[in-house]
Design a protein around this motif. Structure first.
Motif, PDB file in Angstrom:
ATOM      1  N   GLU A  52       0.233 -11.340   0.399  1.00 44.00           N
ATOM      2  CA  GLU A  52      -1.192 -11.374   0.378  1.00 44.00           C
ATOM      3  C   GLU A  52      -1.669  -9.938   1.415  1.00 44.00           C
ATOM      4  OE1 GLU A  52      -3.428 -13.322  -1.126  1.00 44.00           O
ATOM      5  OE2 GLU A  52      -1.866 -14.555  -1.944  1.00 44.00           O
ATOM      6  N   ALA A 109      -7.234  -4.684  -0.072  1.00 40.14           N
ATOM      7  CA  ALA A 109      -7.599  -4.960  -1.422  1.00 40.14           C
ATOM      8  C   ALA A 109      -9.039  -4.183  -1.475  1.00 40.14           C
ATOM      9  CB  ALA A 109      -7.750  -6.691  -1.941  1.00 40.14           C
ATOM     10  N   LYS A 119       0.767  -1.232   0.044  1.00 37.27           N
ATOM     11  CA  LYS A 119      -0.030   0.086  -0.004  1.00 37.27           C
ATOM     12  C   LYS A 119       0.866   1.436  -0.119  1.00 37.27           C
ATOM     13  CE  LYS A 119      -3.834  -0.257  -0.047  1.00 37.27           C
ATOM     14  NZ  LYS A 119      -4.657  -0.467  -1.221  1.00 37.27           N
ATOM     15  N   GLU A 174      -8.033  -1.319  -4.433  1.00 41.62           N
ATOM     16  CA  GLU A 174      -7.139  -1.869  -5.878  1.00 41.62           C
ATOM     17  C   GLU A 174      -7.088  -3.255  -5.982  1.00 41.62           C
ATOM     18  OE1 GLU A 174      -3.407   0.116  -5.495  1.00 41.62           O
ATOM     19  OE2 GLU A 174      -3.021  -0.500  -3.432  1.00 41.62           O
ATOM     20  N   PRO A 175      -6.635  -3.743  -7.152  1.00 40.30           N
ATOM     21  CA  PRO A 175      -6.874  -5.158  -7.086  1.00 40.30           C
ATOM     22  C   PRO A 175      -5.586  -5.908  -6.397  1.00 40.30           C
ATOM     23  CG  PRO A 175      -6.978  -4.178  -9.424  1.00 40.30           C
ATOM     24  CD  PRO A 175      -6.766  -3.335  -8.572  1.00 40.30           C
ATOM     25  N   ALA A 176      -5.859  -7.007  -6.151  1.00 41.94           N
ATOM     26  CA  ALA A 176      -4.753  -7.762  -5.018  1.00 41.94           C
ATOM     27  C   ALA A 176      -3.411  -8.069  -5.952  1.00 41.94           C
ATOM     28  CB  ALA A 176      -5.284  -9.099  -4.648  1.00 41.94           C
ATOM     29  N   LEU A 182      -1.435  -4.382  -5.784  1.00 37.92           N
ATOM     30  CA  LEU A 182      -1.321  -3.497  -4.573  1.00 37.92           C
ATOM     31  C   LEU A 182       0.018  -2.888  -4.423  1.00 37.92           C
ATOM     32  CD1 LEU A 182      -2.278  -6.182  -1.931  1.00 37.92           C
ATOM     33  CD2 LEU A 182      -3.737  -4.459  -2.724  1.00 37.92           C
TER      34      LEU A 182
END
Length: 315
Positions: free
Chosen positions: A52, A280, A33, A283-285, A288
Motif C-alpha cells: 500500500e 497514488a 515510486k 498513477e493507479p495503486a 505503482l
C-alpha cells in the motif's frame, strides 16, 4: 504536537539497477515510486515499501555515482526492517545465505530478536521481530511469502560523539521521550520514543566519541524522516522551528507528501513529513512504480530527464 513514528529513510546507492534488483528480488519489497531526486533530476529517487506504500514502510534511495562512505560518527548507521516472529527471522537467515548475502546470525538486542546484514554496497540493515503488532500489507507479487515479508521500518540507529545537544533537540524540540538505554559494541545506545512507541516509532542514539567523523557516500544514509499526521501539525512544526530559531528548509512540497528539513546539532539531517497525500496521486495503486513518475512541475522536462537515466532493468 507529537510525531507518530518513522516516515521514511533515504539512503545513497551508486548502482541503481543492482539496488533495484536487491531490494525487490532479494528482500521482496515493492517498488512503489520510480521518480527522480527533485533537487537533482539526473538521479533516480527509488521508493521501496509494502503493497500500500504505507507511511512508515518506505526505504528510499538517491542514485548518485559517488565512492563508498567512510564510516564513523555524526551519521545514521543502521536501518531496521520489521518482520513478524522468530520463525520468520530463521527463514530470512536461510534466504540471505542462499542469496549469497552474509549476515551475523540472530541475536537478542534491546529485548528483540535481530538479524544484522548488509547490502552489496555495505548499507547496514537489520531485520527485527516486531511481534506482529499493527497492520501489515503484503504484496502478492513479491518473491517472499506474505507471512515472511518486511512489514515496515523499525528503529533507526544514529551515532553521535556527544549526546547532550542531540538530546535537547529530541526531547525539548521534537517531543520525543527517553525510554531506555542498552549497550552495543561497548557504546551506550539511548532509545527515544515517539507517539505510541514501539519499534516503528523509535530512534536509537549511539554515543561514539572514539570514532572519526563519517563521510557520506554509497552505502550511507542521507536522512531520516519522521511522521506528522496532517498539514495542520506540519505547519505547526515549521512555525516551532522558526520560533526557536532553528535553521530549516521551511515548508517544501514534494507532491507525494510535505517536507520540512533541518539538522540536529551533530549535523545529521532530519525531515518531518506528512502522511499524505500519498503515492497514488499520479498513477493507479495497482501499478505503482512501474513507470517513471514525475511531479507536475517536472513533467514538462520528462523527455530530457528520461534521456539522462539508466534503465533499472539492466540487472
Amino acid at each position: 504536537m507529537q510525531l507518530t513514528g518513522i516516515h521514511h529513510l533515504t539512503a545513497v546507492t551508486a548502482e541503481a539497477a543492482r539496488n533495484h534488483a536487491f531490494y525487490t528480488k532479494t528482500l521482496g519489497m515493492r517498488l512503489v515510486k520510480k521518480t527522480v531526486n527533485q533537487d537533482d533530476v539526473s538521479a533516480y529517487h527509488l521508493f521501496y515499501a509494502d503493497k500500500e506504500a504505507s507511511p512508515g514502510t518506505d526505504l528510499t534511495f538517491f542514485d548518485w555515482r559517488v565512492p563508498r562512505e567512510r564510516r564513523g560518527t555524526n551519521a545514521i548507521i543502521r536501518t531496521s526492517l520489521r518482520v513478524s516472529g522468530a520463525g520468520t527471522l530463521n527463514w530470512w537467515a536461510e534466504r540471505l545465505a542462499s542469496e549469497g548475502v552474509k549476515h551475523d546470525g540472530i541475536v537478542t538486542r534491546d529485548g528483540r530478536l535481530t538479524l544484522d546484514f548488509e547490502d552489496f554496497e555495505g548499507q547496514r540493515l537489520s531485520l527485527i521481530d516486531d511481534g506482529g503488532a499493527g497492520d501489515a500489507h503484503p504484496w502478492e507479487r513479491s518473491p517472499v511469502p506474505a507471512e515472511r515479508q518486511i512489514r515496515g521500518l523499525g528503529p533507526i540507529v544514529m551515532s553521535v560523539p556527544d549526546l547532550a545537544p542531540t538530546d535537547v533537540v529530541l526531547t525539548q524540540v521534537m517531543n520525543m521521550r527517553p525510554a531506555r538505554t542498552y549497550e552495543l559494541a561497548g557504546s551506550a545506545v539511548h532509545v527515544y520514543e515517539m507517539g505510541e512507541g514501539g519499534p516503528a516509532a523509535e530512534l536509537h542514539v549511539a554515543v561514539e566519541p572514539h570514532l572519526p567523523r563519517s563521510r557520506q557516500g554509497a552505502g550511507s544514509v542521507h536522512h531520516v524522516a519522521f511522521r506528522t499526521p496532517d498539514e495542520e501539525q506540519y505547519r505547526a512544526w515549521a512555525a516551532r522551528l522558526n520560533e526557536l530559531r532553528i535553521p530549516s528548509s521551511g515548508p517544501v512540497d514534494r507532491f507525494y507528501f510535505r517536507s520540512l528539513y533541518f539538522r540536529e546539532p551533530n549535523g545529521i539531517l532530519f525531515e518531518i513529513a506528512t502522511d499524505g497525500p500519498g503515492f497514488a496521486q499520479d498513477e493507479p495503486a495497482e501499478a505503482l512504480g512501474e513507470k517513471l513518475a514525475l511531479p507536475p512541475f517536472l513533467e514538462p522536462r520528462r523527455k530530457a530527464i528520461e534521456a539522462g537515466l539508466v534503465p533499472l532493468e539492466t540487472v
